[in-house]
Design an enzyme around this catalytic site. Sequence first.
Site, mmCIF file in Angstrom:
data_model
loop_
_atom_site.group_PDB
_atom_site.id
_atom_site.type_symbol
_atom_site.label_atom_id
_atom_site.label_comp_id
_atom_site.label_asym_id
_atom_site.label_seq_id
_atom_site.Cartn_x
_atom_site.Cartn_y
_atom_site.Cartn_z
ATOM 1 N N GLY A 59 0.776 -1.224 0.000
ATOM 2 C CA GLY A 59 0.000 0.000 0.000
ATOM 3 C C GLY A 59 0.809 1.277 0.000
ATOM 4 O O GLY A 59 0.243 2.379 -0.082
ATOM 5 N N TYR A 60 2.132 1.178 0.092
ATOM 6 C CA TYR A 60 2.964 2.375 0.106
ATOM 7 C C TYR A 60 3.161 2.890 -1.322
ATOM 8 O O TYR A 60 3.786 2.223 -2.150
ATOM 9 C CB TYR A 60 4.325 2.091 0.737
ATOM 10 C CG TYR A 60 4.284 1.716 2.202
ATOM 11 C CD1 TYR A 60 3.165 1.952 2.986
ATOM 12 C CD2 TYR A 60 5.384 1.107 2.809
ATOM 13 C CE1 TYR A 60 3.134 1.605 4.324
ATOM 14 C CE2 TYR A 60 5.364 0.761 4.161
ATOM 15 C CZ TYR A 60 4.234 1.003 4.909
ATOM 16 O OH TYR A 60 4.195 0.654 6.231
ATOM 17 N N ALA A 61 2.625 4.077 -1.581
ATOM 18 C CA ALA A 61 2.745 4.720 -2.898
ATOM 19 C C ALA A 61 2.296 3.771 -4.012
ATOM 20 O O ALA A 61 2.936 3.670 -5.057
ATOM 21 C CB ALA A 61 4.176 5.202 -3.141
ATOM 22 N N GLY A 63 2.421 0.634 -4.398
ATOM 23 C CA GLY A 63 3.361 -0.413 -4.788
ATOM 24 C C GLY A 63 4.713 0.092 -5.247
ATOM 25 O O GLY A 63 5.641 -0.705 -5.450
#
Length: 339
Positions: A59-61, A63
């Site tokens: 979920g960070y940026a 992927g």
Amino acid sequence: MKYVQLGKSGLIVSKLAFGAMTFGSGNIPSVYKVGQDHAQELVERALEAGINFFDTADGYADGQSEEILGRLLQARRKEVVIATKAGFRNGPGLVQAGLSRKHLFAACEASLARLNTDYIDLYIVHKTDPFTPLEETLEALNDLVRQGKVRYIGYSNWPAWMAAQAVQMQRERGWASFINGQMYYSLVGRDIEHETIPFMKNNGVGLSVWSPLAGGFLSGKYTRDNLNDPSNRLSGFDFFPHDKEWGFSVLDSVRELAHEHGATPAQISLAWLLAQPQVSSVLVGSSKLSQLEDNLRAVELNLPAEQLATLDRLTRPTPLYPNWFAAMSLDANVAEALK
């Protein structure tokens, strides 16, 4: 660098882990702001300092964090431990979120591709999912381990009762068991001491800490005057519920200790966490090389027992029922006899 076994496992990780949440760009520009070249500089410095534990999430940026980290660690893949997480929404479909068997299998395959690796060392469920039976989640995680796509499993942001239920179910059914809980913990956020840490200690689950500086609050760069400045990170990404005025009073004491040691408030705050016996590893996320250098020096800082006790007393959370009743009703005679 110092190292520790993660929980009861044989997985050896550095006491400081590198958090790659800042890698990439996206809808939270105060968080997602590190491109490939700068990320390379940070990762190379972390490796040079002896960090072998790297953390990211799908979920960070969207992927991008996994993609960048995967490229940077490809040449050192056999030497490092990569943790990633799943559970938050990664598409418009109703089934593209949560901890169902369908989503976990799809999320794992997608993370493997973005990280450009055949396996994930530590696969962490990022949140709870009230819409999926716990048994389904745990069986899916076990199958991912048995398939060789995942080596170890952990959880993040779960209440202690749910983690306890999960570990018991895993043991009863012979499934792969959680070795790690990744939880928020800081001098101004000690909620997990009520139930989570006693559970972990009793069950051999290692604790890795996210946001040890409370979103940067304990770095010392924020003051009562600039806290609401729209240009700083906390103004746009502050979901930590501690009382800010009380937090600044804590920070005043932290600054005094920092001055005494020739250190920074961040180093004092990290050193306190590293001294807590249940803490296996502390995630440090940096968007600047100077921040990383500052955080790395916390490993070398050993606070005297009396200073640790002072910080503990200043920030100790109010006991919750029934914990305070159990402490009040402890039989003093038996306790004294068994010392």
